[in-house]
Design a protein around this motif. Structure first.
Motif, PDB file in Angstrom:
ATOM      1  N   TYR A   1       0.809  -1.225   0.000  1.00  0.00           N
ATOM      2  CA  TYR A   1       0.000   0.000   0.000  1.00  0.00           C
ATOM      3  C   TYR A   1       0.839   1.271   0.000  1.00  0.00           C
ATOM      4  O   TYR A   1       0.311   2.363   0.090  1.00  0.00           O
ATOM      5  CB  TYR A   1      -1.023  -0.014   1.150  1.00  0.00           C
ATOM      6  CG  TYR A   1      -0.481  -0.372   2.514  1.00  0.00           C
ATOM      7  CD1 TYR A   1      -0.729  -1.639   3.048  1.00  0.00           C
ATOM      8  CD2 TYR A   1       0.251   0.537   3.258  1.00  0.00           C
ATOM      9  CE1 TYR A   1      -0.234  -1.984   4.299  1.00  0.00           C
ATOM     10  CE2 TYR A   1       0.749   0.198   4.501  1.00  0.00           C
ATOM     11  CZ  TYR A   1       0.496  -1.064   5.027  1.00  0.00           C
ATOM     12  OH  TYR A   1       0.977  -1.394   6.262  1.00  0.00           O
ATOM     13  N   TYR A   2       2.132   1.135  -0.123  1.00  0.00           N
ATOM     14  CA  TYR A   2       3.001   2.308  -0.291  1.00  0.00           C
ATOM     15  C   TYR A   2       3.146   2.719  -1.761  1.00  0.00           C
ATOM     16  O   TYR A   2       3.824   3.681  -2.082  1.00  0.00           O
ATOM     17  CB  TYR A   2       4.387   2.031   0.303  1.00  0.00           C
ATOM     18  CG  TYR A   2       4.501   2.386   1.762  1.00  0.00           C
ATOM     19  CD1 TYR A   2       5.208   3.516   2.172  1.00  0.00           C
ATOM     20  CD2 TYR A   2       3.880   1.606   2.733  1.00  0.00           C
ATOM     21  CE1 TYR A   2       5.301   3.845   3.511  1.00  0.00           C
ATOM     22  CE2 TYR A   2       3.972   1.920   4.071  1.00  0.00           C
ATOM     23  CZ  TYR A   2       4.681   3.052   4.464  1.00  0.00           C
ATOM     24  OH  TYR A   2       4.766   3.380   5.791  1.00  0.00           O
ATOM     25  N   HIS A   3       2.503   1.942  -2.659  1.00  0.00           N
ATOM     26  CA  HIS A   3       2.612   2.249  -4.089  1.00  0.00           C
ATOM     27  C   HIS A   3       2.131   3.657  -4.415  1.00  0.00           C
ATOM     28  O   HIS A   3       1.064   4.064  -3.979  1.00  0.00           O
ATOM     29  CB  HIS A   3       1.713   1.290  -4.884  1.00  0.00           C
ATOM     30  CG  HIS A   3       2.465   0.101  -5.377  1.00  0.00           C
ATOM     31  ND1 HIS A   3       3.645   0.190  -6.055  1.00  0.00           N
ATOM     32  CD2 HIS A   3       2.170  -1.222  -5.322  1.00  0.00           C
ATOM     33  CE1 HIS A   3       4.060  -1.012  -6.388  1.00  0.00           C
ATOM     34  NE2 HIS A   3       3.190  -1.901  -5.951  1.00  0.00           N
ATOM     35  N   ILE A   4       2.911   4.396  -5.198  1.00  0.00           N
ATOM     36  CA  ILE A   4       2.392   5.675  -5.712  1.00  0.00           C
ATOM     37  C   ILE A   4       2.468   5.688  -7.237  1.00  0.00           C
ATOM     38  O   ILE A   4       3.406   5.156  -7.822  1.00  0.00           O
ATOM     39  CB  ILE A   4       3.133   6.920  -5.154  1.00  0.00           C
ATOM     40  CG1 ILE A   4       4.640   6.787  -5.348  1.00  0.00           C
ATOM     41  CG2 ILE A   4       2.755   7.200  -3.740  1.00  0.00           C
ATOM     42  CD1 ILE A   4       5.354   8.097  -5.107  1.00  0.00           C
ATOM     43  N   PRO A   5       1.445   6.290  -7.874  1.00  0.00           N
ATOM     44  CA  PRO A   5       1.466   6.374  -9.342  1.00  0.00           C
ATOM     45  C   PRO A   5       2.396   7.491  -9.797  1.00  0.00           C
ATOM     46  O   PRO A   5       2.333   8.597  -9.254  1.00  0.00           O
ATOM     47  CB  PRO A   5       0.009   6.701  -9.686  1.00  0.00           C
ATOM     48  CG  PRO A   5      -0.516   7.403  -8.473  1.00  0.00           C
ATOM     49  CD  PRO A   5       0.245   6.897  -7.288  1.00  0.00           C
ATOM     50  N   ILE A   6       3.260   7.206 -10.745  1.00  0.00           N
ATOM     51  CA  ILE A   6       4.194   8.215 -11.248  1.00  0.00           C
ATOM     52  C   ILE A   6       4.253   8.138 -12.771  1.00  0.00           C
ATOM     53  O   ILE A   6       4.413   7.047 -13.343  1.00  0.00           O
ATOM     54  CB  ILE A   6       5.606   7.996 -10.657  1.00  0.00           C
ATOM     55  CG1 ILE A   6       5.557   8.214  -9.145  1.00  0.00           C
ATOM     56  CG2 ILE A   6       6.624   8.937 -11.306  1.00  0.00           C
ATOM     57  CD1 ILE A   6       6.907   8.307  -8.479  1.00  0.00           C
ATOM     58  N   GLY A   7       4.100   9.290 -13.415  1.00  0.00           N
ATOM     59  CA  GLY A   7       4.110   9.348 -14.878  1.00  0.00           C
ATOM     60  C   GLY A   7       5.506   9.127 -15.444  1.00  0.00           C
ATOM     61  O   GLY A   7       6.510   9.446 -14.800  1.00  0.00           O
ATOM     62  N   ILE A   8       5.547   8.579 -16.642  1.00  0.00           N
ATOM     63  CA  ILE A   8       6.828   8.345 -17.311  1.00  0.00           C
ATOM     64  C   ILE A   8       7.245   9.626 -18.025  1.00  0.00           C
ATOM     65  O   ILE A   8       6.476  10.173 -18.817  1.00  0.00           O
ATOM     66  CB  ILE A   8       6.699   7.197 -18.341  1.00  0.00           C
ATOM     67  CG1 ILE A   8       6.129   5.938 -17.685  1.00  0.00           C
ATOM     68  CG2 ILE A   8       8.041   6.928 -19.026  1.00  0.00           C
ATOM     69  CD1 ILE A   8       6.957   5.377 -16.554  1.00  0.00           C
ATOM     70  N   MET A   9       8.449  10.087 -17.766  1.00  0.00           N
ATOM     71  CA  MET A   9       8.946  11.269 -18.461  1.00  0.00           C
ATOM     72  C   MET A   9       9.527  10.883 -19.808  1.00  0.00           C
ATOM     73  O   MET A   9       9.277  11.530 -20.814  1.00  0.00           O
ATOM     74  CB  MET A   9      10.005  11.972 -17.622  1.00  0.00           C
ATOM     75  CG  MET A   9      10.579  13.195 -18.292  1.00  0.00           C
ATOM     76  SD  MET A   9      11.345  14.306 -17.138  1.00  0.00           S
ATOM     77  CE  MET A   9      13.017  14.291 -17.690  1.00  0.00           C
ATOM     78  N   LYS A  10      10.320   9.805 -19.810  1.00  0.00           N
ATOM     79  CA  LYS A  10      10.776   9.305 -21.108  1.00  0.00           C
ATOM     80  C   LYS A  10      11.324   7.897 -20.987  1.00  0.00           C
ATOM     81  O   LYS A  10      11.631   7.416 -19.893  1.00  0.00           O
ATOM     82  CB  LYS A  10      11.795  10.243 -21.732  1.00  0.00           C
ATOM     83  CG  LYS A  10      13.112  10.326 -21.043  1.00  0.00           C
ATOM     84  CD  LYS A  10      14.034  11.208 -21.897  1.00  0.00           C
ATOM     85  CE  LYS A  10      15.274  11.580 -21.096  1.00  0.00           C
ATOM     86  NZ  LYS A  10      16.186  12.399 -21.855  1.00  0.00           N
TER      87      LYS A  10
END
Lengths: 321, 426
Positions: A116-125
């Motif tokens: 439950y420590y997962h955080i969503p992070i967008g891909i920059m490249k």
């Protein structure tokens, strides 16, 4: 380009559809897989019920395999500011391939932390075949731990719905695009600009340093994006956006940044009676990314509940908070 | 802006568009696929049994242009096959361009590959239809002739799956009911055992895949009846057929073929390896549906509640034709109901009372009788056609079945309705 955006699940036609929601009669798309008697879907070229039944008929698992977690090596970890950390990860080739589209994101956590420590992070490249670059802002309990000096992190993905209106970004060719990005909105703006310029679109970008400084300007310049840098969106950027908006016949507006920024952009367009397609980063709180937990659910102006981790929607259709 | 918007370009929709145009309205016809006529592209049988009477009545009523178009492209006229007299078979290959031409001469704005996915409502009034690409089509009065077939999820749930039929849902998107999108609850047809839907009753074979003598016989006589080898006879196969007029023992004991341009096989589906055990069909393959060895399309999954003027109940400006009006079967039935729906849409537009077809006419009795039957579950478990089964029996019983043109013309005249569909209202 049509102003109309079909609201549909981003996972349709992918390896992850039909998903666990379909097997639980909670498909966000197929009326029959919501327990209704008769077909009533917003057709997208594929019958999910068919896929579901076909899998079952062939003794396959009813739901396709869900995204599993994997341990990935950290190749580089670099603090851009005290709180902003750029992380380069080594991932399997198949994963890297699926993270190239604008709006792609992954869930990350420290390998010693619970799930439950997962955080969503967008891909920059995506670099080469194996590496992905993300930028994390260490502000909360989860992100603060993620930027710790570990050799590896746990990654779950690929996820796709990081940008509302991505079909517009995919479709547009030889068009004119006005992009606005500030601070942490810059990393997701990079793949957007990359896709747009590759399709021969002329992109003008208003970039604000925000709390992060300018982290994508050089790369945008290399792509041929016409860049306007500002110190603050609030003081200068939005005015600039409004005047640029009125000056040219744009085909698409893209807003990468917080919801307050999206609202300003929508207001600026409404003020001059402009009704362009608008793509925008999806900033909703997400925990599972699979449409199960409901934390990212938003209501549309038509009173529909949208699971924003999976469903593409016109951001101007979402109820403002 | 068109004043009358017809959604669904099958026989019923074409008839509605022609009737509305003849009454003087500006008409737009929206069709999901790239061809008009829908299931009419693989049908072909008309004027058999009571359909003869209905066709002649419609002609005298002034709404017979499409029937005459069928006559003009007929490959065979006045033929007989088990249970059916004086049938005509139109050419399914040539009919569509001919109908399209007719619609063009009437300045009907035909929009193909235009799938309606939703409607805009103002209270109980439809103000616009929304296409899949977001285009908004405004109109005064709408006609729902979207049918009741498919889409593939329904064919899967209630039938043997998508058999890849002429509706081509995967390519053009599913059938979407305007009535349902306007918020009206629709009824479902069933078979007599209560199962939802009914399977389309016939397939098309590729004519070149028949043996030479059989093909020759078909082209000369229009019909071929080939006794089935005993091990292939399945008598209980008839109950689920949509086309009740062909649910006769002769159709279980024989392979019955009709020449409609393709070869119409009067069976819902027939596994290819079994079909090829029939003399003359050793190399047979299906033309429609492509998986005719597996199954066929499912029908009657969206019946609109309507009155006898064919106005959809609960919506202020919506009429319906074809299978939306009830568990009816056939092109003639579609053209009759479509014509009335299109005509009444124009009447509503100009503030006239809608037309009711009198029950002294077969076409009027049919609409009223089916309407009555649709109100009860047992009624929805029966299919209705001028061509056979219970409704044809009723026609004969009531003396409605006639084949003399003069007699039919007199009957229409006695109702003071000669040429009523041909009269310009605006």
């Amino acid at each position: 380009m049509s102003r109309y955006l079909q609201s549909k699940c981003i996972d349709i036609n992918s390896a992850y559809c039909p998903c666990i929601l379909a097997s639980a009669n909670h498909c966000v798309f197929c009326a029959q897989l919501q327990g209704k008697d008769i077909c009533d879907c917003n057709w997208s070229g594929i019958c999910i019920l068919y896929e579901q039944k076909w899998n079952a008929r062939n003794d396959l698992v009813t739901a396709k395999p869900q995204r599993t977690e994997m341990e990935c090596s950290v190749i580089d970890r670099h603090f851009i500011t005290e709180k902003i950390c750029r992380i380069v990860l080594d991932v399997p080739r198949a994963m890297a391939e699926q993270l190239r589209d604008p709006g792609s994101f992954v869930f990350l956590r420290r390998n010693v932390d619970p799930q439950y420590y997962h955080i969503p992070i967008g891909i920059m490249k995506v670099i080469g075949d194996h590496q992905i670059v993300v930028v994390a802002e260490a502000v909360g309990i989860k992100s603060l731990r993620l930027v710790e000096e570990d050799q590896t992190v746990m990654l779950r993905g690929p996820y796709k719905n990081g940008i509302f209106g991505s079909p517009w970004i995919d479709k547009l060719t030889n068009g004119k695009v006005l992009l606005i990005a500030g601070g942490m909105g810059q990393p997701p703006a990079l793949p957007v600009a990359e896709k747009l310029t590759r399709n021969y679109n002329k992109v003008t970008a208003i970039i604000s340093a925000g709390t992060t400084g300018f982290i994508v300007t050089q790369e945008l310049q290399d792509m041929g994006v016409n860049i306007v840098t500002v110190d603050s969106l609030r003081r200068v950027g939005y005015h600039h956006f409004a005047s640029l908006l009125a000056e040219t016949d744009w085909d698409l507006v893209v807003s990468c940044g917080p919801d307050a920024q999206h609202s300003k952009v929508i207001d600026a367009m409404r003020n001059i009676g402009c009704d362009l397609p608008m793509a925008a980063t999806n900033n909703n709180v997400m925990c599972c990314g699979e449409g199960i937990c409901g934390s990212c659910t938003k209501e549309t102006n038509q009173h529909q509940q949208i699971r924003t981790c999976k469903v593409q929607v016109d951001i101007t259709d979402l109820k403002r908070e | 802006m068109a004043s009358i918007v017809v959604v669904g370009g099958g026989w019923a929709g074409c008839a509605a568009a022609v009737a509305a145009a003849n009454a003087g309205a500006q008409v737009m016809l929206l069709e999901r696929t790239d061809l008009l006529l829908g299931a009419g592209l693989v049908g072909g049988i008309f004027r058999n049994n009571g359909r003869y009477t209905a066709a002649e009545e419609l002609i005298v009523l002034g709404g017979g242009e499409l029937i005459q178009q069928m006559d003009q492209t007929a490959r065979h006229q006045d033929i007989e096959f088990p249970g059916h007299k004086h049938a005509s078979l139109y050419d399914v290959v040539r009919i569509e361009p001919a109908v399209r031409q007719l619609l063009a001469t009437k300045s009907i704005d035909v929009r193909l590959s235009s799938s309606v996915v939703d409607v805009v409502m103002a209270g109980k009034t439809i103000t616009a239809a929304i296409l899949a690409d977001g285009t908004v089509i405004r109109g005064d009065v709408f006609v729902d002739t979207t049918g009741t077939f498919g889409p593939m999820g329904n064919c899967l749930k209630y039938g043997n799956g998508c058999a890849m039929c002429i509706l081509r849902c995967p390519s053009f998107g599913p059938r979407v009911s305007i009535t349902s999108k306007a918020g009206i609850k629709e009824e479902l047809g069933t078979t007599t055992d209560g199962t939802i839907g009914a399977m389309s009753g016939s397939c098309k074979l590729n004519k070149d895949s028949l043996s030479n003598p059989l093909r020759k016989q078909l082209e000369e006589q229009g019909v071929a009846v080939i006794p089935l080898p005993a091990h292939l006879i399945k008598k209980n196969s008839l109950a689920h057929k949509a086309c009740v007029q062909y649910a006769l023992e002769a159709y279980a004991e024989n392979v019955i073929l009709l020449d409609t341009g393709h070869v119409k096989l009067m069976t819902s589906y027939f596994p290819v390896e079994k079909l090829r055990q029939v003399p003359g069909l050793e190399a047979a393959r299906f033309e429609d549906p492509y998986a005719g060895g597996v199954g066929n399309s499912m029908r009657y999954l969206a019946l609109a509640p309507r009155d006898n003027t064919l106005k959809v109940q609960g919506v202020d400006n919506l009429y319906c034709g074809g299978e939306k009006t009830g568990t009816i079967v056939g092109h003639t039935e579609a053209v009759v109901t479509g014509t009335l729906a299109g005509h009444n849409a124009v009447r509503q537009k100009i503030g006239l009372d809608p037309l009711l077809l009198p029950t002294a006419l077969a076409v009027g009795d049919f609409i009223a009788y089916v309407g009555q039957q649709m109100k009860v579950p047992v009624g929805r478990s029966i299919r209705y056609t001028f061509a056979g089964a219970s409704y044809f029996a009723r026609m004969k019983e009531l003396g409605l079945y006639k084949t003399e043109h003069g007699e039919i013309a007199e009957r229409v005249h006695a109702q003071n309705m000669t040429g009523i569909f041909a009269a310009r209202l605006l």
